[in-house]
Structure formats: structure tokens, C-alpha cells
Scaffold this motif. Structure first.
Motif, PDB file in Angstrom:
ATOM      1  N   PRO A  83       0.846  -1.198   0.000  1.00 46.29           N
ATOM      2  CA  PRO A  83       0.000   0.000   0.000  1.00 46.29           C
ATOM      3  C   PRO A  83       0.882   1.250   0.000  1.00 46.29           C
ATOM      4  O   PRO A  83       1.859   1.304   0.747  1.00 46.29           O
ATOM      5  CB  PRO A  83      -0.788  -0.127   1.303  1.00 46.29           C
ATOM      6  CG  PRO A  83      -0.779  -1.595   1.616  1.00 46.29           C
ATOM      7  CD  PRO A  83       0.569  -2.063   1.161  1.00 46.29           C
ATOM      8  N   SER A  84       0.527   2.208  -0.827  1.00 49.14           N
ATOM      9  CA  SER A  84       1.322   3.433  -0.928  1.00 49.14           C
ATOM     10  C   SER A  84       0.483   4.530  -1.572  1.00 49.14           C
ATOM     11  O   SER A  84      -0.237   4.264  -2.545  1.00 49.14           O
ATOM     12  CB  SER A  84       2.562   3.211  -1.795  1.00 49.14           C
ATOM     13  OG  SER A  84       3.149   4.452  -2.145  1.00 49.14           O
ATOM     14  N   TYR A 111       5.444   5.445   9.219  1.00 51.09           N
ATOM     15  CA  TYR A 111       6.385   6.567   9.156  1.00 51.09           C
ATOM     16  C   TYR A 111       6.265   7.223   7.770  1.00 51.09           C
ATOM     17  O   TYR A 111       5.152   7.418   7.265  1.00 51.09           O
ATOM     18  CB  TYR A 111       7.824   6.082   9.437  1.00 51.09           C
ATOM     19  CG  TYR A 111       7.960   5.333  10.737  1.00 51.09           C
ATOM     20  CD1 TYR A 111       7.955   3.944  10.758  1.00 51.09           C
ATOM     21  CD2 TYR A 111       8.051   6.026  11.955  1.00 51.09           C
ATOM     22  CE1 TYR A 111       8.053   3.256  11.958  1.00 51.09           C
ATOM     23  CE2 TYR A 111       8.166   5.333  13.152  1.00 51.09           C
ATOM     24  CZ  TYR A 111       8.155   3.946  13.141  1.00 51.09           C
ATOM     25  OH  TYR A 111       8.233   3.257  14.331  1.00 51.09           O
ATOM     26  N   GLU A 112       7.375   7.495   7.084  1.00 49.09           N
ATOM     27  CA  GLU A 112       7.331   8.103   5.757  1.00 49.09           C
ATOM     28  C   GLU A 112       7.368   7.034   4.663  1.00 49.09           C
ATOM     29  O   GLU A 112       7.447   7.344   3.482  1.00 49.09           O
ATOM     30  CB  GLU A 112       8.502   9.066   5.577  1.00 49.09           C
ATOM     31  CG  GLU A 112       8.369  10.349   6.391  1.00 49.09           C
ATOM     32  CD  GLU A 112       7.037  11.007   6.173  1.00 49.09           C
ATOM     33  OE1 GLU A 112       6.308  11.197   7.150  1.00 49.09           O
ATOM     34  OE2 GLU A 112       6.705  11.330   5.003  1.00 49.09           O
ATOM     35  N   LEU A 131      -0.126  -0.268  -4.416  1.00 52.51           N
ATOM     36  CA  LEU A 131      -1.529   0.107  -4.605  1.00 52.51           C
ATOM     37  C   LEU A 131      -1.911   1.260  -3.695  1.00 52.51           C
ATOM     38  O   LEU A 131      -1.456   1.345  -2.551  1.00 52.51           O
ATOM     39  CB  LEU A 131      -2.445  -1.082  -4.302  1.00 52.51           C
ATOM     40  CG  LEU A 131      -2.315  -2.312  -5.198  1.00 52.51           C
ATOM     41  CD1 LEU A 131      -3.262  -3.415  -4.716  1.00 52.51           C
ATOM     42  CD2 LEU A 131      -2.590  -1.965  -6.657  1.00 52.51           C
ATOM     43  N   SER A 132      -2.740   2.158  -4.210  1.00 53.43           N
ATOM     44  CA  SER A 132      -3.256   3.278  -3.423  1.00 53.43           C
ATOM     45  C   SER A 132      -4.775   3.148  -3.294  1.00 53.43           C
ATOM     46  O   SER A 132      -5.451   2.816  -4.265  1.00 53.43           O
ATOM     47  CB  SER A 132      -2.930   4.612  -4.105  1.00 53.43           C
ATOM     48  OG  SER A 132      -3.638   5.679  -3.480  1.00 53.43           O
ATOM     49  N   LEU A 133      -5.290   3.459  -2.099  1.00 50.80           N
ATOM     50  CA  LEU A 133      -6.746   3.444  -1.917  1.00 50.80           C
ATOM     51  C   LEU A 133      -7.386   4.633  -2.604  1.00 50.80           C
ATOM     52  O   LEU A 133      -8.509   4.583  -3.056  1.00 50.80           O
ATOM     53  CB  LEU A 133      -7.107   3.476  -0.434  1.00 50.80           C
ATOM     54  CG  LEU A 133      -7.171   2.171   0.340  1.00 50.80           C
ATOM     55  CD1 LEU A 133      -7.914   2.410   1.647  1.00 50.80           C
ATOM     56  CD2 LEU A 133      -7.812   1.047  -0.464  1.00 50.80           C
ATOM     57  N   GLY A 134      -6.665   5.750  -2.640  1.00 49.39           N
ATOM     58  CA  GLY A 134      -7.242   6.962  -3.211  1.00 49.39           C
ATOM     59  C   GLY A 134      -6.354   8.158  -2.949  1.00 49.39           C
ATOM     60  O   GLY A 134      -5.319   8.047  -2.285  1.00 49.39           O
ATOM     61  N   TYR A 136      -5.662  10.614  -1.036  1.00 52.70           N
ATOM     62  CA  TYR A 136      -5.615  11.237   0.285  1.00 52.70           C
ATOM     63  C   TYR A 136      -4.521  10.498   1.058  1.00 52.70           C
ATOM     64  O   TYR A 136      -4.085   9.417   0.640  1.00 52.70           O
ATOM     65  CB  TYR A 136      -6.967  11.109   1.018  1.00 52.70           C
ATOM     66  CG  TYR A 136      -7.586   9.757   0.854  1.00 52.70           C
ATOM     67  CD1 TYR A 136      -8.515   9.516  -0.160  1.00 52.70           C
ATOM     68  CD2 TYR A 136      -7.208   8.687   1.681  1.00 52.70           C
ATOM     69  CE1 TYR A 136      -9.068   8.256  -0.330  1.00 52.70           C
ATOM     70  CE2 TYR A 136      -7.759   7.432   1.509  1.00 52.70           C
ATOM     71  CZ  TYR A 136      -8.693   7.219   0.502  1.00 52.70           C
ATOM     72  OH  TYR A 136      -9.233   5.975   0.317  1.00 52.70           O
ATOM     73  N   LEU A 138      -3.018   8.545   4.316  1.00 57.82           N
ATOM     74  CA  LEU A 138      -3.255   7.840   5.570  1.00 57.82           C
ATOM     75  C   LEU A 138      -1.955   7.832   6.375  1.00 57.82           C
ATOM     76  O   LEU A 138      -0.908   8.256   5.888  1.00 57.82           O
ATOM     77  CB  LEU A 138      -3.709   6.408   5.260  1.00 57.82           C
ATOM     78  CG  LEU A 138      -4.979   6.276   4.416  1.00 57.82           C
ATOM     79  CD1 LEU A 138      -5.176   4.837   3.946  1.00 57.82           C
ATOM     80  CD2 LEU A 138      -6.196   6.756   5.187  1.00 57.82           C
ATOM     81  N   ALA A 144      -5.382   0.395   4.303  1.00 52.62           N
ATOM     82  CA  ALA A 144      -5.453   0.027   2.884  1.00 52.62           C
ATOM     83  C   ALA A 144      -5.372  -1.490   2.711  1.00 52.62           C
ATOM     84  O   ALA A 144      -6.127  -2.082   1.936  1.00 52.62           O
ATOM     85  CB  ALA A 144      -4.321   0.707   2.125  1.00 52.62           C
TER      86      ALA A 144
HETATM   87  C1  LIG Z   1       3.324  12.227   5.189  1.00 52.06           C
HETATM   88  N1  LIG Z   1       3.634  10.873   4.730  1.00 52.06           N
HETATM   89  C2  LIG Z   1       3.488  10.824   3.281  1.00 52.06           C
HETATM   90  C3  LIG Z   1       3.816   9.480   2.746  1.00 52.06           C
HETATM   91  C4  LIG Z   1       2.960   8.386   3.444  1.00 52.06           C
HETATM   92  C5  LIG Z   1       3.071   8.468   4.934  1.00 52.06           C
HETATM   93  C6  LIG Z   1       2.158   7.495   5.657  1.00 52.06           C
HETATM   94  N2  LIG Z   1       2.269   6.129   5.129  1.00 52.06           N
HETATM   95  C7  LIG Z   1       3.279   5.278   5.453  1.00 52.06           C
HETATM   96  C8  LIG Z   1       3.054   4.090   4.787  1.00 52.06           C
HETATM   97  C9  LIG Z   1       1.860   4.219   4.033  1.00 52.06           C
HETATM   98  C10 LIG Z   1       1.151   3.375   3.158  1.00 52.06           C
HETATM   99  C11 LIG Z   1       0.005   3.837   2.526  1.00 52.06           C
HETATM  100  C12 LIG Z   1      -0.432   5.153   2.745  1.00 52.06           C
HETATM  101  C13 LIG Z   1      -1.588   5.693   2.002  1.00 52.06           C
HETATM  102  N3  LIG Z   1      -1.982   6.971   2.119  1.00 52.06           N
HETATM  103  N4  LIG Z   1      -3.017   7.194   1.281  1.00 52.06           N
HETATM  104  C14 LIG Z   1      -3.310   6.091   0.611  1.00 52.06           C
HETATM  105  N5  LIG Z   1      -4.287   5.959  -0.319  1.00 52.06           N
HETATM  106  C15 LIG Z   1      -2.422   5.105   1.048  1.00 52.06           C
HETATM  107  C16 LIG Z   1      -2.474   3.761   0.558  1.00 52.06           C
HETATM  108  N6  LIG Z   1      -2.570   2.686   0.150  1.00 52.06           N
HETATM  109  C17 LIG Z   1       0.263   5.989   3.638  1.00 52.06           C
HETATM  110  C18 LIG Z   1       1.392   5.525   4.271  1.00 52.06           C
HETATM  111  C19 LIG Z   1       2.755   9.870   5.397  1.00 52.06           C
END
Ligand SMILES: CN1CCC[C@H](Cn2ccc3ccc(-c4n[nH]c(N)c4C#N)cc32)C1
Length: 227
Positions: A83-84, A111-112, A131-134, A136, A138, A144
Motif C-alpha cells: 500500500p502506498s 512513518y514516511e 496500490l493506493s486506496l485513493g 488522500y 493515511l 489500505a
Molecule cells: C506524510 N507521509 C506521506 C507518505 C505516506 C506516509 C504514511 N504512510 C506510510 C506508509 C503508508 C502506506 C500507505 C499510505 C496511504 N496513504 N493514502 C493512501 N491511499 C495510502 C495507501 N494505500 C500511507 C502511508 C505519510
């Protein structure tokens, strides 16, 4: 289907013991194992993160624990799902693709994010899908992963009692689902659409299709190729 989840919050996935997926697990249709990433650290503080090279805010997840964890759970037939927010948008079509796989592994970052070399290395030993949920942000990958596991798990043959119901729901066939009604026939002055009480199954099917088109045009014109 075998699902392995690697996370620093294993307790997050306790909910997978209940509801539809819980029953699927009890029936042996889906086997789910959750792994604590900290079990693959070797320091006293079970450290999973460190400061980013090049500077910047936040911390990055260290590659070593991830490497050891994925060495244990990945096989050549696995699909590693990461998930990303930078991943491809998760869709029902991707859920259907993944529901035919024998082994899914979820790498839940926090974390990041996870050191990029983990995905780069994993790509050399298995198929990897970020994969991204959308659109925005998280705080991590667990929410996700749960969404993807539920969307995929319900498509595994035998999990949902009436497989026909899967064909008429939103995003199957590119349209949103039609509105549903149950008893009573009138509620707070609102009657059920009379067509649904007619017993004319052909007319009901046509009405439902029209409802799908109208709802999709109104709420998600993009699904019809309209801007
Ligand atoms: C400020 N930072 C920016 C980069 C991401 C950091 C938090 N994070 C760390 C691991 C991770 C995995 C997925 C997601 C995520 N966010 N939105 C989505 N649709 C996702 C999905 N699938 C977020 C995540 C926060």
C-alpha cells in the motif's frame, strides 16, 4: 488463498477473525497469517525506522527487518502488495485479478514509508504491486491492506454465499449498483417503488438497469467516459 501480512501493528488485524472473512478462514477458503515486523529486528529496542538520507521530515523504515521478513514469507508465486499513496489506484478490476492468486503478501509501511530498496529487491523475487486506496494520505498501510483484503477475499469462490450478488454490485460491469429496498412496503410515508412489488422480473431487471445508469451518470459520470 494464503495471505501473509507484515506490520508493526499486528493487533490491527484482529478484526479478520470475525464476519465473512472469519467464516472463510474457518472453512479453510482463506488462510491469513499476521507477522510483527519487530520480530525481525535484533537490537534491544526492536528498531524498525531511521532518519532519511538526504534529510527531510519524518523517519523511514529500515530495509533489514523487511528483508528478513519477506525472505520468510515471499515465494516465487506470491504477489507482494505494498500500500502506498504513490501506488496505482486500487479498483474492483484489480480486486478480481488478485482474487485468482494463490498467495498474497501485504507489506504495511508506517512513518514516511519503506526504504525503496525493499520494493526493488522484492521485485527480483516476486511480482510486486504498489496500490493506493485513493488521493488522500493515511498514516500507514494497514487500513489500505484491510480494504484490499476484504475486497479481494469476498471474490474468492465460496466465500460469498450467493455469487450472483457479486455481479450486480457497484463497479462490476462499470456501473454503480441499483438502490435496494426491503420490508415494510411503506416507511415514514415513503413507498417501495411499485415495480419491485409487481412480480414482473423482466420489468424489474430493466428498471434496475435504468437506475444503475441514472445513478452512475449523476454520481460517477467518469465511469461512463463523461467528463
Ligand atoms: C506524510 N507521509 C506521506 C507518505 C505516506 C506516509 C504514511 N504512510 C506510510 C506508509 C503508508 C502506506 C500507505 C499510505 C496511504 N496513504 N493514502 C493512501 N491511499 C495510502 C495507501 N494505500 C500511507 C502511508 C505519510
Amino acid at each position: 488463498m494464503r495471505i501473509d501480512i507484515v506490520t508493526i501493528f499486528p493487533e490491527f488485524f484482529g478484526v479478520l477473525d470475525v464476519s465473512l472473512l472469519g467464516k472463510a478462514r474457518d472453512r479453510g477458503l482463506i488462510d491469513i497469517a499476521v507477522h510483527d515486523l519487530r520480530d525481525y529486528t535484533h537490537d534491544r529496542h526492536r528498531t524498525v525506522d531511521d532518519t532519511p538520507y538526504g534529510g527531510g521530515a519524518g523517519m523511514v523504515m529500515r530495509p533489514e527487518p523487511w528483508g528478513e521478513a519477506l525472505d520468510e514469507v515471499l515465494t516465487p508465486e506470491s504477489v507482494l502488495i505494498v500500500p502506498s499513496p504513490a501506488g496505482e489506484r486500487f479498483t474492483q478490476a484489480i480486486a478480481r485479478e488478485l482474487s485468482t492468486e494463490a498467495r498474497l503478501v501485504f507489506a504495511c509501511g508506517r512513518y514516511e514509508g519503506i526504504d525503496q530498496r525493499v520494493v526493488d529487491y522484492a521485485s527480483s523475487v516476486a511480482r510486486v504491486r504498489e496500490l493506493s486506496l485513493g488521493d488522500y494520505v493515511l498514516n500507514g498501510g494497514e487500513v489500505a491492506a484491510m480494504a484490499v483484503i476484504e475486497a479481494v477475499g469476498r471474490l474468492v469462490p465460496g466465500v460469498v454465499g450467493n455469487p450472483e450478488s457479486l455481479d450486480e454490485e457497484s463497479h462490476e460491469g462499470g456501473l454503480l449498483e441499483y438502490p435496494s429496498y426491503t420490508k415494510p412496503a411503506e416507511w415514514r410515508g415513503m413507498p417501495v417503488p411499485p415495480i419491485l412489488l409487481s412480480g414482473n422480473h423482466g420489468a424489474i431487471a430493466s428498471w434496475r438497469y435504468e437506475q444503475q445508469l441514472e445513478r452512475t451518470r449523476r454520481v460517477r459520470p467518469d465511469l461512463l467516459g463523461d467528463s
